[in-house]
Design an enzyme around this catalytic site. Structure first.
Site, PDB file in Angstrom:
ATOM      1  N   HIS A  88      22.268 -37.062  90.365  1.00  0.00           N
ATOM      2  CA  HIS A  88      20.933 -37.213  89.751  1.00  0.00           C
ATOM      3  C   HIS A  88      21.056 -37.043  88.247  1.00  0.00           C
ATOM      4  O   HIS A  88      21.904 -36.285  87.760  1.00  0.00           O
ATOM      5  CB  HIS A  88      19.905 -36.241  90.350  1.00  0.00           C
ATOM      6  CG  HIS A  88      20.184 -34.776  90.121  1.00  0.00           C
ATOM      7  ND1 HIS A  88      19.801 -34.114  88.972  1.00  0.00           N
ATOM      8  CD2 HIS A  88      20.794 -33.848  90.900  1.00  0.00           C
ATOM      9  CE1 HIS A  88      20.152 -32.837  89.059  1.00  0.00           C
ATOM     10  NE2 HIS A  88      20.762 -32.648  90.212  1.00  0.00           N
ATOM     11  N   ASP A  90      18.226 -36.425  86.182  1.00  0.00           N
ATOM     12  CA  ASP A  90      17.220 -35.538  85.602  1.00  0.00           C
ATOM     13  C   ASP A  90      17.773 -34.120  85.543  1.00  0.00           C
ATOM     14  O   ASP A  90      18.698 -33.760  86.276  1.00  0.00           O
ATOM     15  CB  ASP A  90      15.920 -35.582  86.398  1.00  0.00           C
ATOM     16  CG  ASP A  90      16.050 -34.992  87.788  1.00  0.00           C
ATOM     17  OD1 ASP A  90      16.948 -35.424  88.534  1.00  0.00           O
ATOM     18  OD2 ASP A  90      15.267 -34.074  88.138  1.00  0.00           O
ATOM     19  N   ASP A 121      24.986 -29.829  86.042  1.00  0.00           N
ATOM     20  CA  ASP A 121      23.954 -30.175  87.020  1.00  0.00           C
ATOM     21  C   ASP A 121      22.978 -31.176  86.414  1.00  0.00           C
ATOM     22  O   ASP A 121      21.975 -30.775  85.842  1.00  0.00           O
ATOM     23  CB  ASP A 121      23.234 -28.899  87.448  1.00  0.00           C
ATOM     24  CG  ASP A 121      22.171 -29.125  88.506  1.00  0.00           C
ATOM     25  OD1 ASP A 121      22.247 -30.126  89.220  1.00  0.00           O
ATOM     26  OD2 ASP A 121      21.252 -28.287  88.602  1.00  0.00           O
ATOM     27  N   GLU A 152      15.186 -35.089  91.080  1.00  0.00           N
ATOM     28  CA  GLU A 152      15.679 -34.072  92.008  1.00  0.00           C
ATOM     29  C   GLU A 152      15.226 -32.676  91.604  1.00  0.00           C
ATOM     30  O   GLU A 152      14.836 -31.863  92.449  1.00  0.00           O
ATOM     31  CB  GLU A 152      17.206 -34.143  92.084  1.00  0.00           C
ATOM     32  CG  GLU A 152      17.815 -33.327  93.228  1.00  0.00           C
ATOM     33  CD  GLU A 152      18.031 -31.872  92.906  1.00  0.00           C
ATOM     34  OE1 GLU A 152      18.163 -31.063  93.850  1.00  0.00           O
ATOM     35  OE2 GLU A 152      18.067 -31.515  91.707  1.00  0.00           O
ATOM     36  N   GLU A 153      15.278 -32.377  90.306  1.00  0.00           N
ATOM     37  CA  GLU A 153      14.939 -31.031  89.869  1.00  0.00           C
ATOM     38  C   GLU A 153      13.459 -30.714  90.017  1.00  0.00           C
ATOM     39  O   GLU A 153      13.082 -29.542  90.117  1.00  0.00           O
ATOM     40  CB  GLU A 153      15.365 -30.828  88.406  1.00  0.00           C
ATOM     41  CG  GLU A 153      16.857 -30.986  88.143  1.00  0.00           C
ATOM     42  CD  GLU A 153      17.707 -29.892  88.763  1.00  0.00           C
ATOM     43  OE1 GLU A 153      17.173 -29.062  89.532  1.00  0.00           O
ATOM     44  OE2 GLU A 153      18.921 -29.880  88.502  1.00  0.00           O
ATOM     45  N   HIS A 418      20.657 -24.255  85.873  1.00  0.00           N
ATOM     46  CA  HIS A 418      19.243 -23.894  85.815  1.00  0.00           C
ATOM     47  C   HIS A 418      18.970 -22.750  84.832  1.00  0.00           C
ATOM     48  O   HIS A 418      17.816 -22.397  84.626  1.00  0.00           O
ATOM     49  CB  HIS A 418      18.680 -23.507  87.194  1.00  0.00           C
ATOM     50  CG  HIS A 418      18.623 -24.630  88.170  1.00  0.00           C
ATOM     51  ND1 HIS A 418      17.820 -24.614  89.280  1.00  0.00           N
ATOM     52  CD2 HIS A 418      19.264 -25.827  88.213  1.00  0.00           C
ATOM     53  CE1 HIS A 418      17.974 -25.723  89.970  1.00  0.00           C
ATOM     54  NE2 HIS A 418      18.853 -26.483  89.334  1.00  0.00           N
TER      55      HIS A 418
END
Length: 445
Positions: A88, A90, A121, A152-153, A418
């Site tokens: 992904h 995003d 990520d 996705e996030e 994150h």
């Protein structure tokens, strides 16, 4: 062709491309960042894979408004196995930029690691795919499909809905979900289980409004105290989750997570105990875990001598494989209601429910990936669980029940995904790309 040498030679292009990707502020939330950033990133990804033989690479609008990059590359033998590559583009917002040691949207090398939001990520996995495919050149004996999603996030389910509505587009024999990672730098792993989750907001009300604690304190019920009692009942003194009907005694059979390593990775302060009476791996990957994500109540600063009439908490329940997510949710809600003291009014609002996932490990794809990682890293591939949830995996498993789903990626504990100061070890990109290239060549042989 020596793939190891070829990938090493190509690593210079990886740094440059990951720098371009990290500079694109592709947070899929128009309230925080311009949506043009996500579109620019999607187009960048499409163009790079088009140049690598994905002739029909295109942007597909998904139901949540995000765009997924979708494409395919046909092998010389169309009857060869089909492998789907997933990542992904995003990213999470940078959160507190003052906590970053480097600019969050500028790839910066510090002590051999590359720092920047999305470096691991999951933009690191995008450039890992590109590196592996470039190293192979025309020598790819399998059919390839590609999907790089854009939300996705945010967890808004755009790609999940797209898969359900267009099942033939991503159908494959083996699906490589490249959004997890290794046990540590240099220790290859496949993630074989994901915990599901149930998020709820519980609200307690006891009074019509605030009343003076001096005039009414004692007999007047306190909504915040009631909520605290209800939350305390969800764990025992050791920190085990204690929700009636949920098994909190299971053990993890895969790769162990050493407690001292976990303390370091999680930033546990000296003298503070780890929770539960199982191992770290048991508590993370085999047992339910409830977390209080937030509480609505008066802050200390500015609070008055008044009894709190209303309080609320947002809870996250992580659910291990083998437990039905809906049943776990219902057990949590039932316990909150049953333990509410003094007859206070209780309202529970469900935000989301996601099922756990458990991968099959006895198919040819898993065997081929194990052999590839062994050769690339010089050490055996281990099996990990992951405490987080990836709802897409369940949709893929339901839509393509015959497919093998392998979760892997360039993330590892030091990546701090994150969080501020996210980073990637470039050696992980190099070794995972070699693993992927060896897998594609071996799986199609």
């Amino acid at each position: 062709m020596d793939l190891r040498v070829r990938i090493s030679e190509l690593m210079a292009t990886v740094r440059a491309e990951l720098s371009e990707l990290v500079a694109m502020q592709s947070v899929a939330d128009p309230r925080q960042f311009p949506p043009e950033e996500c579109m620019r990133t999607a187009e960048w990804v499409r163009d790079r894979f088009t140049a690598l033989g994905f002739a029909d690479a295109r942007l597909e609008l998904t139901p949540d408004g995000s765009h997924a990059v979708v494409g395919r590359r046909i092998a010389a033998d169309p009857a060869a196995p089909t492998v789907l590559l997933y990542a992904h583009y995003d990213v999470q917002p940078p959160l507190d930029e003052s906590a970053w040691r480097t600019p969050p949207f500028e790839l910066t090398e510090v002590d051999g690691r590359w720092y920047g939001r999305g470096a691991a990520d999951c933009k690191g996995n995008i450039v890992m795919h590109l590196l592996a495919l470039r190293a192979l050149g025309d020598d790819i004996p399998v059919n390839l499909k590609l999907v790089v999603e854009g939300s996705e996030e945010q967890g808004t389910g755009g790609l999940e809905s797209f898969v359900e509505a267009n099942p033939d587009v991503l159908r494959a024999d083996t699906i490589l979900v490249c959004d997890t990672g290794n046990a540590a730098v240099g220790r290859p792993a496949a993630t074989v289980s994901l915990r599901g989750m149930a998020n709820v907001v519980v609200t307690v009300q006891a009074l019509a409004s605030e009343v003076h604690s001096g005039m009414f304190g004692g007999p007047a019920p306190d909504a915040l105290a009631a909520l605290v009692e209800m939350l305390a009942d969800l764990r025992d003194r050791k920190g085990n989750t204690t929700i009636a009907g949920l098994d909190a005694t299971r053990s993890w059979q895969g790769e162990p997570y050493p407690s001292e390593q976990f303390r370091t990775d999680a930033g546990v302060l000296d003298g503070v105990e780890l929770l539960g009476d199982g191992t770290v791996s048991d508590m993370l990957w085999a047992r339910p875990a409830v977390t209080v994500l937030g509480i609505d109540c008066p802050p200390v600063t500015g609070s008055s001598a008044a009894i709190v009439p209303r309080a609320a908490a947002r809870l996250n329940l992580r659910i291990p494989p083998g437990t039905d997510a809906n049943e776990a949710h219902d057990a949590l809600v039932a316990q909150l209601r049953a333990t509410a003291p003094w007859g206070v009014n209780v309202d529970v609002r469900t935000e989301a429910i996601g099922s756990p996932f458990e991968a099959s490990v006895d198919g040819p794809g898993f065997g081929a990936m194990g052999a590839a990682m062994q050769e690339a890293y010089g050490t055996p591939m281990t099996m990990l669980g992951q405490g987080g949830s990836i709802p897409l995996c369940n949709v893929l498993a339901d839509t393509y029940p015959e497919a093998e789903i392998i979760l892997m990626g360039v993330e590892e504990p030091l990546a701090l995904i994150h969080a501020p100061n996210e980073s990637v070890d470039p050696g992980e990109i190099e070794h995972l790309a070699l693993s992927l290239a060896l897998f594609l060549r071996g799986y199609g042989a």
